[in-house]
Design an enzyme around this catalytic site. Sequence first.
Site, short mmCIF file in Angstrom:
data_model
loop_
_atom_site.label_atom_id
_atom_site.label_comp_id
_atom_site.label_asym_id
_atom_site.label_seq_id
_atom_site.Cartn_x
_atom_site.Cartn_y
_atom_site.Cartn_z
N VAL A 1 41.78 33.39 44.28
CA VAL A 1 41.30 34.02 45.60
C VAL A 1 40.27 33.47 46.30
CG1 VAL A 1 40.53 36.26 46.73
CG2 VAL A 1 42.17 36.13 44.84
N ALA B 1 34.67 32.50 45.32
CA ALA B 1 36.13 32.35 44.81
C ALA B 1 36.23 32.87 43.66
CB ALA B 1 36.72 31.00 45.16
N LYS B 2 37.30 33.16 43.33
CA LYS B 2 37.43 33.43 41.68
C LYS B 2 39.16 33.32 41.56
CE LYS B 2 35.40 35.16 38.27
NZ LYS B 2 33.92 35.04 38.09
N GLY B 3 39.57 32.88 39.96
CA GLY B 3 40.87 32.48 39.69
C GLY B 3 41.05 32.95 38.39
N ASP C 1 34.71 30.72 32.83
CA ASP C 1 34.37 32.18 32.95
C ASP C 1 35.02 32.83 31.69
OD1 ASP C 1 33.80 34.28 35.26
OD2 ASP C 1 35.25 35.20 34.01
#
Length: 411
Positions: free
Chosen positions: A56, A101-103, A142
């Site tokens: 995202v 953002a992050k995934g 992460d």
Amino acid sequence: MQAFEAVVNYFEHAADQLGIAQNVRKLLLTPKRQVEVEVAIERDNGEVATFVGYRVQHDNARGPMKGGLRYHPEVDLDEVRALAALMTWKTAIVNIPYGGAKGGISIDPHTLTLRERERLTRRFVDQIHDFIGPDRDIPAPDMGTTAETMAWFMNQFERYHGYSPACVTGKPVELHGLPGREEATGRGVGILTVKLLGRMGRLTGHPTVAIQGFGNVGSHTAKFLVEADCRIVAISDAHGGYYDPAGIDVLAAIRHAQKNDGSLETWEGAKPISNAELLELDVDVLIPAAVGHVITKENANNIRAKMVVEAANAPVMPEADEILEQRQTVVFPDVLANAGGVTASYFEWVQNRQHYRWGLNRVRQELDHVLSEAFEAMWETSQKRDVSLRQAAYVLAVERVARATILRGHQ
Ligand code: NAD
């Protein structure tokens, strides 16, 4: 899920403070892009296994989007979306030129072999490489991913786009990584705690500190604070805590943990206490640096620390936050407290792009500089608007992102 709803709440409060119109709020809250992809790999036994991956990209008004890549069974689009927005506010507070953002991939990485994890990472890059990259969106490690994951990620990305070390951060130091990246989050917590103690007039006479969690963040925080003349009276990990009012020998604890696969279990350097007892100790500063949601409405009234520094993400539940505010306990918000990691990631990216390496001293100096400026801005906003440090941090972040969004124009 409550913690994510809380982030939207904090945003709304900040937007109210700033008088931001509803249509601009919608623009700021809506992600630029969110994708869900199939990640199919061949297992070592020859069978095909299929997973779902997400990325995202929340906002790029202030620069390329930045955020971690998480391998965890509970990863879903909702969670990734909330964490991507959080990254937009976090990068804005420390004022580094990024958006958020992050995934992630919905998988327990411990169920895969090393080679399977490598294939998984490479297939995920195959699916998303077109819309990430050094000027667009830069992933980082992460939960469930490591420097090694980033090395595979970079290598696969380079098969499509050529030499691009700046396409991910958190790489191994020997492979375009940053000296000091590993310690940066804990060191940042330490730097900011000392700043807070100074402002609260409690820096003299060896202020007392209790730290929950003795992994990467907790142990580096402890080490920094000992060097800054604080007295660490309690530490803990998932197995339990240790208490010594005269001060824990932090370096001995670190050596013990290093010899025991990261665990403090069997350490005999201080009196054993429970994690619940640690949280309720009468100390100047309590630093939850393990997991989220440890201070709840059930135990908030028992917290005796004068200050709580949120090194972990969301350790204080929103209802507990209100109780602590009523009791005049100062809560230093996670969104700045643990931003040393993303700040160091920014330094890694800068060096990869300049093809120029900084030494550890320069990394530490720049980290101190960036975090200190963010602290001063948050403190000033809190004083000027008479709001909590958390509200001040969000006001600062939302104001910066809204300003950049408006300045760019929309024709
Ligand atoms: P880590 O896995 O290295 O260490 C976690 C520590 O917490 C370990 O000592 C573990 O035993 C302990 N722990 C786990 N469950 C516990 C429990 N229920 N009670 C008490 N202790 C418990 O993790 P880390 O990298 O140090 O991250 C700690 C926190 O900081 C997490 O919330 C993470 O999301 C957050 N954070 C980390 C970074 C980073 O750069 N590492 C950046 C931002 C935020």
